[in-house]
Design a protein around this motif. Structure first.
Motif, short mmCIF file in Angstrom:
data_model
loop_
_atom_site.label_atom_id
_atom_site.label_comp_id
_atom_site.label_asym_id
_atom_site.label_seq_id
_atom_site.Cartn_x
_atom_site.Cartn_y
_atom_site.Cartn_z
N LEU A 15 0.87 -1.17 0.00
CA LEU A 15 0.00 0.00 0.00
C LEU A 15 0.90 1.21 0.00
N LEU A 16 0.38 2.34 -0.45
CA LEU A 16 1.14 3.59 -0.46
C LEU A 16 0.15 4.75 -0.34
N GLN A 30 2.68 6.77 4.15
CA GLN A 30 2.57 5.51 4.88
C GLN A 30 2.62 4.40 3.85
N THR A 31 3.45 3.40 4.10
CA THR A 31 3.57 2.32 3.14
C THR A 31 3.87 1.03 3.86
N LEU A 32 3.66 -0.06 3.17
CA LEU A 32 3.95 -1.39 3.69
C LEU A 32 4.92 -2.04 2.71
N ALA A 145 13.89 -6.34 6.86
CA ALA A 145 12.62 -6.93 7.28
C ALA A 145 11.46 -6.27 6.53
N THR A 146 10.48 -7.09 6.16
CA THR A 146 9.21 -6.53 5.70
C THR A 146 8.69 -5.60 6.79
N ALA A 147 8.21 -4.41 6.40
CA ALA A 147 7.98 -3.39 7.43
C ALA A 147 6.89 -2.41 7.06
N TRP A 148 6.22 -1.91 8.10
CA TRP A 148 5.36 -0.74 8.00
C TRP A 148 6.26 0.48 8.08
N ALA A 149 6.02 1.49 7.21
CA ALA A 149 6.91 2.64 7.16
C ALA A 149 6.11 3.93 7.13
N GLU A 150 6.67 4.95 7.79
CA GLU A 150 6.08 6.29 7.77
C GLU A 150 7.20 7.30 7.58
#
Length: 286
Positions: A15-16, A30-32, A145-150
Motif C-alpha cells: 500500500l502507499l 505511509q507504506t507497507l 525486514a518486511t515493514a510498516w513505514a512512515e
C-alpha cells in the motif's frame, strides 16, 4: 582478495498512502514494504590498500558517480576513513524505473557487504542512517525486514505478512518518480491510518491502495493496460511509482498459471514474499 556474492532483493509496496508534503518537497507517506525472494546479485571484492571503487558493468544512461552502488561505497569510505577499495560486479535482473527498489537495494547490499569486508562493524543503525542519505528506500533494505513505514519511508516497524506468491509484470516503460510526485493531480492528503488498521484484514479498495496509481495510469497507457489485464486474476496494484504492477496469490501453482498467459512484450516473474531479507540470511545477521 575476498569476494562476497550477495542478493539485493526487490520490494513491493503493498500500500502507499501520501498524507502530506513537507517544505523541503519530500512527501509524508505511509507504506507497507514487502521484501521478495527475487532480485539482483552483487559480487563484492575487497581491495586492500587500493581505495578505488570499480563497478562492472555500468548502467546505460547512468554516470558512474551517480550510480547508487558507487555512491554507497564512497560514502562509507568518507564516513570511516577506510583506505581500502572494492570491485563490484552486478548481475542485474530488476528493471530500472520499475518501483521495485532495485537501486536502493543495490546500495544497501553494498553497504552491508563492505561493512563486513572492510571490517568496519558499524551496526545496522548507523548503516541505515547512511543509507537514508542515499535514498528514502535504502534503510528498509539495510534493516532487512518486511515493514510498516512512515515519514518519507525511513521510520520502520517490522511486520509479519503471509508468505504469498506474487506475479510481477513490467510493461516495458520507465517511469520518473520525480515526475509522478511532482504532478499537480497527485493525491497528497490521504488520511493517516494506524498500522493496526492496515494489517487487520482491511479490503484492498479501502486501505491497501496506491495513491500514485491513478496518475501513473493516466500518464502511461502501458501501465493501465497491464493493471487491467492482471486484475482479471486478483487484486492487482502498482508498486511505488511503477512501472511494475503485481498481484498476490495463495500458492505457487496459481502464480505459475498466470505466467503462462502473459502477453508478449512484457517482462514478468513470480516470487515469494519474505519477512526476512535473503541478504540478512546470507550474511548470518539475526
Amino acid at each position: 582478495m575476498t569476494t562476497l556474492s550477495l542478493p539485493a532483493p526487490a520490494k513491493l509496496n503493498r500500500l502507499l498512502r501520501i498524507t502530506g508534503r513537507r517544505p523541503d518537497g519530500y512527501h509524508e507517506l505511509q507504506t507497507l514494504f514487502q521484501l521478495l525472494e527475487y532480485g539482483d546479485t552483487l559480487h563484492v571484492t575487497a581491495r586492500a590498500g587500493d581505495a578505488g571503487i570499480r563497478l562492472t558493468p555500468g548502467l546505460a544512461g547512468v554516470a558512474e558517480e551517480d550510480n547508487l552502488i558507487v555512491r554507497a561505497a564512497r560514502l562509507l569510505q568518507r564516513e570511516t576513513g577506510c583506505r581500502d577499495g572494492a570491485h563490484i560486479a552486478v548481475d542485474k535482473r530488476l528493471p530500472m524505473g520499475g518501483g521495485l527498489g532495485g537501486g536502493s537495494s543495490n546500495a544497501a547490499t553494498t553497504l552491508l557487504a563492505l561493512d563486513r569486508l572492510w571490517r568496519l562493524d558499524l551496526g545496522l543503525d548507523r548503516l541505515a542512517a547512511l543509507g537514508l542519505e542515499l535514498g528514502a528506500d535504502v534503510p528498509v533494505f539495510v534493516r532487512g525486514a518486511t515493514a510498516w513505514a512512515e515519514g518519507v519511508g525511513e521510520r520502520l516497524v517490522p511486520v509479519e505478512l503471509a508468505p504469498d506468491w506474487f506475479v510481477v509484470v513490467h510493461p516495458g516503460v520507465e517511469i520518473s518518480t520525480a515526475a509522478v510526485f511532482g504532478h499537480p493531480g497527485l493525491t497528497r492528503d490521504s488520511t493517516a491510518i494506524s498500522m493496526r488498521r492496515a494489517l487487520d484484514g482491511a479490503t484492498p479498495d479501502a486501505v491497501w491502495r496506491n495513491d500514485c496509481e491513478s496518475i501513473v495510469r493516466a500518464l502511461y497507457p502501458e501501465v493501465d493496460h497491464a493493471l487491467t489485464w492482471l486484475s482479471r486474476y486478483g487484486p492487482a496494484m502498482l508498486t511505488g511509482t511503477g512501472a511494475c504492477v503485481f498481484c498476490p496469490f495463495d500458492d505457487e501453482a496459481l502464480a505459475e498459471r498466470v505466467l503462462g498467459d502473459v502477453p508478449d512484450g512484457w517482462r514478468v516473474f513470480k516470487a515469494r514474499g519474505s519477512n526476512r531479507s535473503p541478504l540478512h540470511r546470507a550474511l548470518g545477521i539475526v
